[in-house]
Design a protein around this motif. Sequence first.
Motif, short mmCIF file in Angstrom:
data_model
loop_
_atom_site.label_atom_id
_atom_site.label_comp_id
_atom_site.label_asym_id
_atom_site.label_seq_id
_atom_site.Cartn_x
_atom_site.Cartn_y
_atom_site.Cartn_z
N GLU A 277 0.82 -1.22 0.00
CA GLU A 277 0.00 0.00 0.00
C GLU A 277 0.85 1.27 0.00
O GLU A 277 0.32 2.36 -0.25
N PHE A 278 2.15 1.17 0.28
CA PHE A 278 3.02 2.35 0.10
C PHE A 278 2.96 2.75 -1.38
O PHE A 278 2.88 3.93 -1.71
N PHE B 107 2.85 6.77 -0.70
CA PHE B 107 3.69 7.19 0.42
C PHE B 107 5.13 6.71 0.24
O PHE B 107 5.41 5.75 -0.49
N THR B 108 6.05 7.38 0.96
CA THR B 108 7.48 7.06 0.87
C THR B 108 7.87 6.24 2.10
O THR B 108 7.40 6.54 3.21
N THR B 109 8.73 5.24 1.94
CA THR B 109 9.15 4.44 3.09
C THR B 109 10.28 5.15 3.85
O THR B 109 11.16 5.76 3.26
N LEU B 110 10.20 5.05 5.18
CA LEU B 110 11.26 5.57 6.05
C LEU B 110 11.95 4.34 6.64
O LEU B 110 11.31 3.58 7.38
N PRO B 111 13.22 4.11 6.35
CA PRO B 111 13.87 2.89 6.85
C PRO B 111 13.86 2.86 8.38
O PRO B 111 14.04 3.89 9.03
N LYS C 213 15.35 -0.87 14.11
CA LYS C 213 15.27 -2.09 14.92
C LYS C 213 14.27 -3.12 14.41
O LYS C 213 14.19 -4.21 14.94
N VAL C 214 13.42 -2.72 13.44
CA VAL C 214 12.47 -3.69 12.87
C VAL C 214 12.63 -3.63 11.35
O VAL C 214 13.26 -2.71 10.81
N LYS C 215 12.04 -4.65 10.67
CA LYS C 215 12.21 -4.67 9.20
C LYS C 215 11.21 -3.76 8.49
O LYS C 215 11.50 -3.18 7.46
N ALA C 216 9.99 -3.66 9.07
CA ALA C 216 8.95 -2.86 8.39
C ALA C 216 9.36 -1.39 8.38
O ALA C 216 9.87 -0.88 9.38
N PRO C 217 9.14 -0.70 7.25
CA PRO C 217 9.49 0.73 7.19
C PRO C 217 8.38 1.60 7.79
O PRO C 217 7.23 1.18 7.87
N GLY C 218 8.73 2.82 8.19
CA GLY C 218 7.72 3.79 8.60
C GLY C 218 7.26 4.59 7.39
O GLY C 218 7.71 4.36 6.26
N VAL C 219 6.36 5.55 7.65
CA VAL C 219 5.87 6.43 6.58
C VAL C 219 6.64 7.74 6.68
O VAL C 219 6.52 8.47 7.68
#
Length: 276
Positions: A109-110, A115-119, A122-128
């Motif tokens: 859904e990014f 939306f752009t991923t923010l690396p 400490k976890v694999k999932a990116p932020g927004v």
Amino acid sequence: MKTFDLSELPFPVAHRLLLGGIAPRPIAFVSTIDNSGNVNLAPFSFFNAFGANPPIVCFSPAYSGKTGAAKDTLLNILETKECTISIVSYDMVHQMSLASAPYERGVDEFIKSGFTTLPSLKVKAPGVAESPFVMEAKLLQHIDFDHKPGSANMLICEVLMIHIREDVINDNGQIDPRAMDQVARMGGQWYSRAAQGLFELSQPSTVKHGFDSIPAEIRTSPYLTGNDLAKLLDVEEIPTIPITSISKETRENRHLRAKELIEHNDIESAWNILLS
Ligand SMILES: Cc1cc2nc3c(=O)[nH]c(=O)nc-3n(C[C@H](O)[C@H](O)[C@H](O)COP(=O)(O)O)c2cc1C
């Protein structure tokens, strides 16, 4: 009062009433990743923070009200036990709403919502990246209440990292609600833009007394509201000015003048008039 017994209500009605009444709700924009590395993003307003030591947040991807199916977010977080939660600001709402569409499992859904991923660290999932406030979190506990359509899945998570956009932090190191410009979910299709309804309320840290300490003549006033009386209690001690002379002013006049002073936060003068 119209009273509802939830044991007799069809769940969609209960859902509508709960969402209309328990509002505004903050929106957790949750990114997860499955075991094959597929990224997912979806908003959840059954969400809040519950403590800071350890820092706990909780949200609930319920089973679909229509099909009873588990949402991708739930399936992913149960696989990998981690997520990011990004807070939604006003300039993100339309894209956020787009990300809530029921895309197939595995769809990112990014990409769909732009939306752009923010690396993350400490976890694999990116932020927004467009969000002013992004948390990395790990799953501590899953409470599965039932497997019916609309049943809750409480996901209790510990926050590991917070990324905050610098322009929302003021000189005192506090988060500026105007710059954050969060949106919240209400009932139906309604949203609320928090920064447009801001007001400050001081903490009653010094208050030692309550409504029962207010003289009955004032407490039962038809001119002073519950809020007015609560503000009157924002004093170290309730004044006990002896009533030496009966004021010529009517009760109505005294109370209305005091009300105006309360509105301007001049509590001491309000008491003087009320007790004169
Ligand atoms: C603002 C907003 C808040 C939402 N809150 C919730 C919620 O708290 N729980 C829920 O199950 N669905 C909620 N939804 C619906 C989900 O976002 C939607 O079902 C989404 O498709 C789930 O995506 P997923 O299958 O990728 O996890 C919300 C939708 C919006 C737009």
